[in-house]
Motif scaffolding. Sequence first.
Motif, PDB file in Angstrom:
ATOM      1  N   ALA A  46       0.851  -1.199   0.000  1.00  0.00           N
ATOM      2  CA  ALA A  46       0.000   0.000   0.000  1.00  0.00           C
ATOM      3  C   ALA A  46       0.877   1.236   0.000  1.00  0.00           C
ATOM      4  CB  ALA A  46      -0.919   0.014   1.220  1.00  0.00           C
ATOM      5  N   THR A  57      -5.056   6.285   2.037  1.00  0.00           N
ATOM      6  CA  THR A  57      -4.343   5.051   1.730  1.00  0.00           C
ATOM      7  C   THR A  57      -4.769   4.525   0.365  1.00  0.00           C
ATOM      8  OG1 THR A  57      -4.182   4.464   4.072  1.00  0.00           O
ATOM      9  CG2 THR A  57      -3.881   2.686   2.482  1.00  0.00           C
ATOM     10  N   PRO A  59      -4.557   1.141  -1.551  1.00  0.00           N
ATOM     11  CA  PRO A  59      -4.212  -0.273  -1.386  1.00  0.00           C
ATOM     12  C   PRO A  59      -3.840  -0.933  -2.708  1.00  0.00           C
ATOM     13  CG  PRO A  59      -6.585  -0.011  -1.388  1.00  0.00           C
ATOM     14  CD  PRO A  59      -6.006   1.374  -1.507  1.00  0.00           C
ATOM     15  N   THR A  77       5.030   2.979   5.081  1.00  0.00           N
ATOM     16  CA  THR A  77       4.144   1.825   5.229  1.00  0.00           C
ATOM     17  C   THR A  77       4.991   0.593   5.526  1.00  0.00           C
ATOM     18  OG1 THR A  77       4.186   1.469   2.837  1.00  0.00           O
ATOM     19  CG2 THR A  77       2.370   2.771   3.710  1.00  0.00           C
ATOM     20  N   THR A  81       6.074  -3.531  -0.638  1.00  0.00           N
ATOM     21  CA  THR A  81       5.279  -2.711  -1.538  1.00  0.00           C
ATOM     22  C   THR A  81       5.916  -2.649  -2.921  1.00  0.00           C
ATOM     23  OG1 THR A  81       4.481  -1.337   0.292  1.00  0.00           O
ATOM     24  CG2 THR A  81       4.314  -0.404  -1.920  1.00  0.00           C
ATOM     25  N   SER A 101     -10.323   1.573  -8.432  1.00  0.00           N
ATOM     26  CA  SER A 101      -9.868   0.191  -8.437  1.00  0.00           C
ATOM     27  C   SER A 101      -9.480  -0.200  -9.857  1.00  0.00           C
ATOM     28  CB  SER A 101     -10.977  -0.739  -7.928  1.00  0.00           C
ATOM     29  OG  SER A 101     -10.606  -2.093  -8.099  1.00  0.00           O
TER      30      SER A 101
END
Length: 233
Positions: A46, A57, A59, A77, A81, A101
């Motif tokens: 994230a 945030t 994700p 974080t 990642t 998304s």
Amino acid sequence: MTNAWSYRRADRDDIVELAAWSGAGSPGLRPHFHDESQIVLVLSGARAFRIDGATVTVPAGHAALIPAGMLHAPLPTPDQTVCLNAYVPTSRAASSLRIISVGARLRRLGEISPEHMLGITGDILSREPSPSVQLTGRAKLGTALTGSTEPIGEIAAGFGRSREGFSRMVRRELGVSPHAFRLLARLNRARQLLRAGEPIAAAAADAGFADQSHLTRLFRRTFGTTPGVYWRD
């Protein structure tokens, strides 16, 4: 995992550059802004940002657009990642941070082309409302601070404010002091010159820094890499 940013010039007009991160977590950096819109695509783990006093945030499986000129502070974080940033010229106005998304169709950095990032940019911008009056006011302040070398007091007078009142207004609207905003603009200018291939010492001088070490220190704190690494990539 490399635990470092790597940069790639896109050699095209519609993407300024690409920046990839692959490592343990992602780094926290000082608040800054870019002259281009920043697309953040998170493949795993994230990314998190502090924007307008709130933590945002992004994700895995999502992409965010951070509009040009928007002050944001990347937060550290903890998880492994992998992400890819694309910096695109501001051809269409964006007034706010947007997150969408993208699903699991994009999994590896090597599979992502500039066309993928442009497609994500277009998807986000197609959902973007019209620019707000607040954005216009912020743009006027930013232009006033960076469009001339006049002292802050003289710029304040042009807005009908005392220096102190103007400073409060800039902090409220832009999130930093007038001096800090001008410094960030100079860092962006140095970044632009380095991207064009100008030697580091010359870029430092042209952007108004005392010397190369002064630029290097502030560049690393703000962007998470050194001018030398950025210039060579």
